[in-house]
Scaffold this motif. Structure first.
Motif, short mmCIF file in Angstrom:
data_model
loop_
_atom_site.label_atom_id
_atom_site.label_comp_id
_atom_site.label_asym_id
_atom_site.label_seq_id
_atom_site.Cartn_x
_atom_site.Cartn_y
_atom_site.Cartn_z
N ARG A 1 0.82 -10.76 -4.66
CA ARG A 1 -0.12 -10.87 -3.55
C ARG A 1 0.18 -12.06 -2.63
N SER B 1 -5.28 -11.65 -11.38
CA SER B 1 -4.82 -11.67 -10.00
C SER B 1 -5.91 -12.26 -9.10
N TYR C 1 -0.88 -4.57 -2.13
CA TYR C 1 -1.69 -3.51 -2.73
C TYR C 1 -2.39 -2.67 -1.65
N LYS D 1 5.15 -4.37 -7.41
CA LYS D 1 3.95 -3.53 -7.34
C LYS D 1 3.09 -3.84 -6.13
N ALA D 2 3.19 -5.05 -5.60
CA ALA D 2 2.33 -5.43 -4.48
C ALA D 2 2.72 -4.70 -3.19
N ASN D 3 4.02 -4.46 -3.02
CA ASN D 3 4.46 -3.78 -1.80
C ASN D 3 5.94 -3.42 -1.97
N ARG E 1 -8.51 -0.64 -1.47
CA ARG E 1 -9.09 -1.82 -2.11
C ARG E 1 -10.60 -1.97 -1.89
N MET F 1 -0.54 1.52 -2.48
CA MET F 1 -1.60 2.24 -3.20
C MET F 1 -2.14 3.41 -2.37
#
Ligand code: LLP
Length: 386
Positions: free
Chosen positions: A269, A191, A363, A49-51, A305, A367
């Motif tokens: 992350r 996180s 993220y 999910k982070a990248n 973000r 995103m």
């Protein structure tokens, strides 16, 4: 201290774009493998999910990490990038039937199950395929992490996981089912955690739960402690590789693992944040009444973000060495929250300069949206454009 960027090569590229320092990513992965490798049976999964940029995933796959997925789409992306299905863990409160079926078809390592209705559906769908689904229960440890309210997940009133009070009855239910095999417990407290004391609190809680299970002669094969290790957003160059030595040592010291148990981590992350920057061009410098604005061609659609979490990303003018001036750095989107930073000190800035928004590898690109009918930003590895 500014980061180093090959800006002479940036001129040919359409901005905004994500730039990933492949050397830093590889060094980060090497450090993770070395530090986790110091302990017997520590197994690290990358949280997709982070990248999920395919080029970034490719480098991570080469390092030998497993993956943590939270959707059918992420499972597909991971398989496409070459990760073996036997290293996929799959979490999420709302797994739909097709996503569960996909996991069953690939025979993924484990479903991290978050509710009884989900367990029942997995058992039914596995029965229809005459398969056995490996399941771990995500237990909500009611441990608060000292982080942003939007990204803490381990408190009792969260939507995630199964409460500690229900743990034993859910395990009993699974033990009575024919198409699920109960293999482990899963946790995740939040996180961007920098206080190791939060992870110690999680270890203590897991030790208590393990004692309860031990009293019933249950020793699970797998403990998964999720992710959450934070990074230094204020000083991306001071510690570009997070302190994985301290992180893994904390778990080694405080978690009482039985010899047959494997400890799994799901790091997102800390793996990818520092290697990525969002590169944007200054479109206009506008003089306000009391301040000046640097209006850039990246917006909240490219990096959400700051608007969503009031997150800080260090901003640098990588085209200028002139004296410092103060700017509000804003995007072009029709929303007043489309602001990357207020009262930011930058080397004197003019139209056409490149700015780098640092620590944006996690993220960030993933995103991005097409709000205002904008194009999605592209992502380049340093080695592609050198
Ligand atoms: N495992 C589970 C079950 C998770 O929910 C998450 C993140 C991770 C692992 C990876 O956590 P990490 O190591 O990256 O902290 N979009 C937010 C962060 C959301 C995190 C969601 N869960 C942000 O931009 O800060």
């Amino acid at each position: 201290m500014k980061g180093t960027f090959p800006i002479e090569k940036f001129g040919a590229l359409q901005t905004p774009f994500y730039y990933y320092d492949a050397t830093l990513l590889r060094n980060t992965l090497k450090t993770i493998q070395e530090e986790a490798g110091k302990y017997n049976k520590f197994c690290v999964h990358y949280a997709v999910k982070a990248n999920a940029n395919p080029k970034v995933l490719g480098i991570i796959r080469e390092s030998g990490l497993g993956v943590d997925c939270v959707s059918g789409g992420e499972i597909k992306a991971a398989v496409k990038a070459g990760f073996p299905a036997s290293k996929i863990v799959y979490a999420g409160v709302g797994k739909t039937d097709w996503e569960i079926n996909l996991g069953l078809d690939y025979d993924i390592f484990c479903f991290n199950v978050e509710s009884i209705p989900e367990l029942e559906v997995i058992n039914e769908l596995a029965a229809a395929k005459n398969k056995m689904a490996r399941v771990a229960f995500r237990i909500n440890p009611d441990v608060g992490a000292h982080t942003h309210a939007n990204i803490t997940t381990g408190l009792a009133e969260n939507k995630f996981g199964i409460s500690m009070a229900d743990m034993n009855s859910v395990i009993d239910l699974a033990l009575g089912m024919k198409h699920v095999k109960f293999v482990g417990l899963h946790f995740h407290i939040g996180s961007q955690i920098l206080d190791m004391g939060d992870f110690v609190a999680l270890c203590n809680r897991i030790n208590e739960l393990q004692e309860q299970l031990y009293a019933r002669q249950i020793i699970v094969e797998h403990i998964n402690v999720g992710g959450g290790l934070g990074i230094d957003y204020a000083h991306p160059n001071r510690q570009p590789i997070p302190n994985f030595a301290e992180y893994f040592a904390t778990y080694h010291k405080h978690l009482r693992l039985r010899p047959q148990q494997t400890l799994h981590f799901e790091l997102g992350r800390s793996v990818v944040a520092q290697c990525g920057s969002l590169i944007t061009r200054v479109t206009y410098v506008k003089q306000g009444t009391n301040k000046q604005f640097a209006i850039v061609d990246a917006g909240m659609s490219d990096l959400i973000r700051p608007a969503l979490y009031q997150a800080f990303h260090k901003i640098e003018n990588i085209s200028s060495e002139e004296p410092m001036e103060t700017y509000d750095v804003v995007g072009p989107i029709c929303e007043s929250s489309d602001v990357f930073g207020k009262a930011i000190d930058l080397n004197r800035t003019k139209r056409g300069d490149f700015l780098a928004l640092r620590s944006a590898g996690a993220y960030g690109e993933i995103m991005a949206s097409v709000y205002n009918c904008r194009e999605l930003p592209k992502g380049y590895l340093s080695e592609e454009i050198l």
